[in-house]
Enzyme design. Structure first.
Site, PDB file in Angstrom:
ATOM      1  N   ARG A 189       8.365 -27.833 -25.342  1.00  0.00           N
ATOM      2  CA  ARG A 189       9.709 -28.052 -24.786  1.00  0.00           C
ATOM      3  C   ARG A 189      10.756 -28.367 -25.843  1.00  0.00           C
ATOM      4  O   ARG A 189      11.880 -27.887 -25.762  1.00  0.00           O
ATOM      5  CB  ARG A 189       9.679 -29.057 -23.642  1.00  0.00           C
ATOM      6  CG  ARG A 189       9.427 -30.472 -24.003  1.00  0.00           C
ATOM      7  CD  ARG A 189       8.836 -31.216 -22.849  1.00  0.00           C
ATOM      8  NE  ARG A 189       7.450 -30.814 -22.648  1.00  0.00           N
ATOM      9  CZ  ARG A 189       6.872 -30.676 -21.477  1.00  0.00           C
ATOM     10  NH1 ARG A 189       7.537 -30.907 -20.394  1.00  0.00           N
ATOM     11  NH2 ARG A 189       5.620 -30.325 -21.400  1.00  0.00           N
ATOM     12  N   THR A 190      10.408 -29.164 -26.843  1.00  0.00           N
ATOM     13  CA  THR A 190      11.429 -29.532 -27.831  1.00  0.00           C
ATOM     14  C   THR A 190      11.873 -28.304 -28.627  1.00  0.00           C
ATOM     15  O   THR A 190      13.058 -28.094 -28.857  1.00  0.00           O
ATOM     16  CB  THR A 190      10.896 -30.637 -28.768  1.00  0.00           C
ATOM     17  OG1 THR A 190      10.450 -31.733 -27.969  1.00  0.00           O
ATOM     18  CG2 THR A 190      11.972 -31.125 -29.715  1.00  0.00           C
ATOM     19  N   LYS A 248       0.041 -21.609 -47.066  1.00  0.00           N
ATOM     20  CA  LYS A 248      -0.490 -21.217 -48.381  1.00  0.00           C
ATOM     21  C   LYS A 248      -0.413 -22.379 -49.366  1.00  0.00           C
ATOM     22  O   LYS A 248      -0.656 -22.215 -50.550  1.00  0.00           O
ATOM     23  CB  LYS A 248       0.307 -20.035 -48.940  1.00  0.00           C
ATOM     24  CG  LYS A 248       0.248 -18.785 -48.105  1.00  0.00           C
ATOM     25  CD  LYS A 248       1.054 -17.690 -48.802  1.00  0.00           C
ATOM     26  CE  LYS A 248       1.178 -16.467 -47.937  1.00  0.00           C
ATOM     27  NZ  LYS A 248       2.282 -15.606 -48.381  1.00  0.00           N
ATOM     28  N   ARG A 293      10.109 -30.735 -37.053  1.00  0.00           N
ATOM     29  CA  ARG A 293       9.041 -31.571 -36.490  1.00  0.00           C
ATOM     30  C   ARG A 293       7.887 -31.567 -37.489  1.00  0.00           C
ATOM     31  O   ARG A 293       7.478 -30.511 -37.985  1.00  0.00           O
ATOM     32  CB  ARG A 293       8.560 -31.030 -35.154  1.00  0.00           C
ATOM     33  CG  ARG A 293       7.283 -31.730 -34.719  1.00  0.00           C
ATOM     34  CD  ARG A 293       6.997 -31.558 -33.275  1.00  0.00           C
ATOM     35  NE  ARG A 293       7.964 -32.266 -32.461  1.00  0.00           N
ATOM     36  CZ  ARG A 293       7.779 -32.516 -31.166  1.00  0.00           C
ATOM     37  NH1 ARG A 293       6.685 -32.117 -30.559  1.00  0.00           N
ATOM     38  NH2 ARG A 293       8.687 -33.164 -30.475  1.00  0.00           N
ATOM     39  N   HIS A 339      11.879 -39.927 -32.640  1.00  0.00           N
ATOM     40  CA  HIS A 339      12.199 -38.655 -31.983  1.00  0.00           C
ATOM     41  C   HIS A 339      13.586 -38.848 -31.357  1.00  0.00           C
ATOM     42  O   HIS A 339      13.734 -38.980 -30.141  1.00  0.00           O
ATOM     43  CB  HIS A 339      11.136 -38.373 -30.920  1.00  0.00           C
ATOM     44  CG  HIS A 339      11.169 -37.000 -30.326  1.00  0.00           C
ATOM     45  ND1 HIS A 339      12.146 -36.064 -30.610  1.00  0.00           N
ATOM     46  CD2 HIS A 339      10.320 -36.390 -29.449  1.00  0.00           C
ATOM     47  CE1 HIS A 339      11.895 -34.965 -29.922  1.00  0.00           C
ATOM     48  NE2 HIS A 339      10.796 -35.134 -29.211  1.00  0.00           N
TER      49      HIS A 339
HETATM   50  C1  NCD Z   1       6.829 -35.943 -27.165  1.00  0.00           C
HETATM   51  C2  NCD Z   1       6.568 -35.716 -28.606  1.00  0.00           C
HETATM   52  O1  NCD Z   1       6.064 -34.681 -29.032  1.00  0.00           O
HETATM   53  O2  NCD Z   1       6.873 -36.628 -29.347  1.00  0.00           O
HETATM   54  N1  NCD Z   1       7.092 -34.813 -26.409  1.00  0.00           N
HETATM   55  C3  NCD Z   1       8.274 -34.198 -26.490  1.00  0.00           C
HETATM   56  O3  NCD Z   1       8.890 -34.116 -27.519  1.00  0.00           O
HETATM   57  N2  NCD Z   1       8.761 -33.689 -25.345  1.00  0.00           N
HETATM   58  C4  NCD Z   1       5.890 -36.820 -26.509  1.00  0.00           C
HETATM   59  C5  NCD Z   1       4.464 -36.478 -26.553  1.00  0.00           C
HETATM   60  O4  NCD Z   1       4.022 -35.492 -27.116  1.00  0.00           O
HETATM   61  O5  NCD Z   1       3.748 -37.279 -26.000  1.00  0.00           O
END
Ligand code: NCD
Length: 317
Positions: free
Chosen positions: A62-63, A90, A112, A140
């Site tokens: 989703r992110t 690599k 991320r 986050h």
């Molecule tokens: C979260 C994450 O990856 O930090 N999810 C997200 O970004 N929607 C929470 C999670 O993975 O539990």
């Protein structure tokens, strides 16, 4: 009405770096952008000519999609990089990746990464604006901003609400960012978990630690459930998943003890019947799908403000 047009930061690394004015600016700007996603043609030229890289070196659905849609709805050029498809596989270092992207004239990098502090390092190595889309168990920030937005839309305020953050607080970047964000905006926070999943140090963040969900549930305005981060747990934190669910899963029985106007949130992905029973996600108290929808508007606002801002009213036409 928005009377200030820029953030006090050049990168979005941590909620801690934002002032209350910054947070309000993001939320108010997101309100303008929300309408674009409801149009038949969901696109405005605001970030035409800007290049955004989504550097996702840890799994995400989703992110990543939310950032990609946010950038595309603002007409930016978007490039997605994952660890499987990049030279990082690599053995290229993050520093070299940063140099390569800088040489290509990228405007914004959304990253991320599994290491806490990685986005702060990246910001030192490039002129591009950096957005932290989750760094290890650290922070986050856009998740917290979209959660603030969703609560403000639904309950029309944040100040003085009692937020109950339930579950795997120890391993959760979402918990950390949300604690900082909701506290800044004047909410009261309880973290609710078995003792093994909430280190006592959390008290220094100004939250109440509660171990008994049933005891605290009648006091809470917002139940915020966290995913059990089984992939980050290196030891056994409770006797069994069933035992965790028995004490902490939000099911219909437990929901009966909650306030009448309670709202239920979860950042996703959900472990059904562990953190929340499947039937509850469909109930009117659940604003989980609103969180996903708000995510796009809030990320549009963040991209827009970091890319240089300008008058929003002109930007969404
Ligand atoms: C979260 C994450 O990856 O930090 N999810 C997200 O970004 N929607 C929470 C999670 O993975 O539990």
């Amino acid at each position: 009405m928005i009377d200030r047009m820029s953030l006090s930061v050049t990168n979005l690394l941590s909620i801690k770096d934002l002032t209350n004015d910054d947070i309000n600016l993001v939320l108010d700007t997101a309100k303008y952008f929300e309408e674009i996603s409801k149009r038949a043609i969901k696109k405005v030229p605001t970030l035409r000519g800007k290049t955004i890289v989504n550097l996702f070196l840890e799994p995400s659905t989703r992110t990543r999609i939310s950032f990609e849609l946010a950038a595309k709805r603002l007409s930016a050029d978007v490039v997605n990089i994952s660890s499987d498809s990049s030279a990082i596989k690599k053995g290229e270092s993050l520093k070299d990746t940063a140099k390569t992207l800088t040489a290509m004239g990228i405007d914004i990098i959304v990253m991320r990464h599994s290491f806490a502090g990685s986005s702060e390092l990246l910001a030192k190595w490039t002129d591009a604006r950096i957005i932290n889309a989750g760094d290890g168990a650290h922070e986050h920030p856009t998740q917290a901003l979209l959660d603030l937005y969703t609560v403000r839309e639904k309950l029309k305020k944040i100040e003085n609400l009692h937020i109950g953050i339930v579950g795997d607080v120890a391993h959760s970047r979402v918990a950390r960012s949300n604690i900082f964000a909701f506290k800044k905006m004047g909410a009261k926070i309880s973290v609710i978990a078995p003792p093994t999943l909430v280190p006592p140090e959390f008290e220094s963040l100004g939250v109440n630690i509660r171990y008994n969900f049933d005891e605290v549930i009648p006091e809470i305005d917002v139940i915020y459930l966290l995913r059990l981060q089984l992939e980050r747990q290196t030891e056994s934190f409770f006797p069994s998943i069933g035992e965790y669910a028995r004490l902490f899963c939000l099911n219909k029985e437990r929901l009966k003890m909650a306030k009448e106007n309670v709202v239920i949130m979860h950042p996703g992905p959900i472990n059904r019947d562990i953190e929340i029973s499947g039937d509850i996600t469909e109930m009117p108290e659940s604003i989980i799908t609103q969180q996903v929808a708000s995510g796009i508007a809030v990320r549009m606002a963040v991209l827009y403000l970091l890319a240089g801002g300008g008058l929003v009213s002109g930007a969404v036409d």
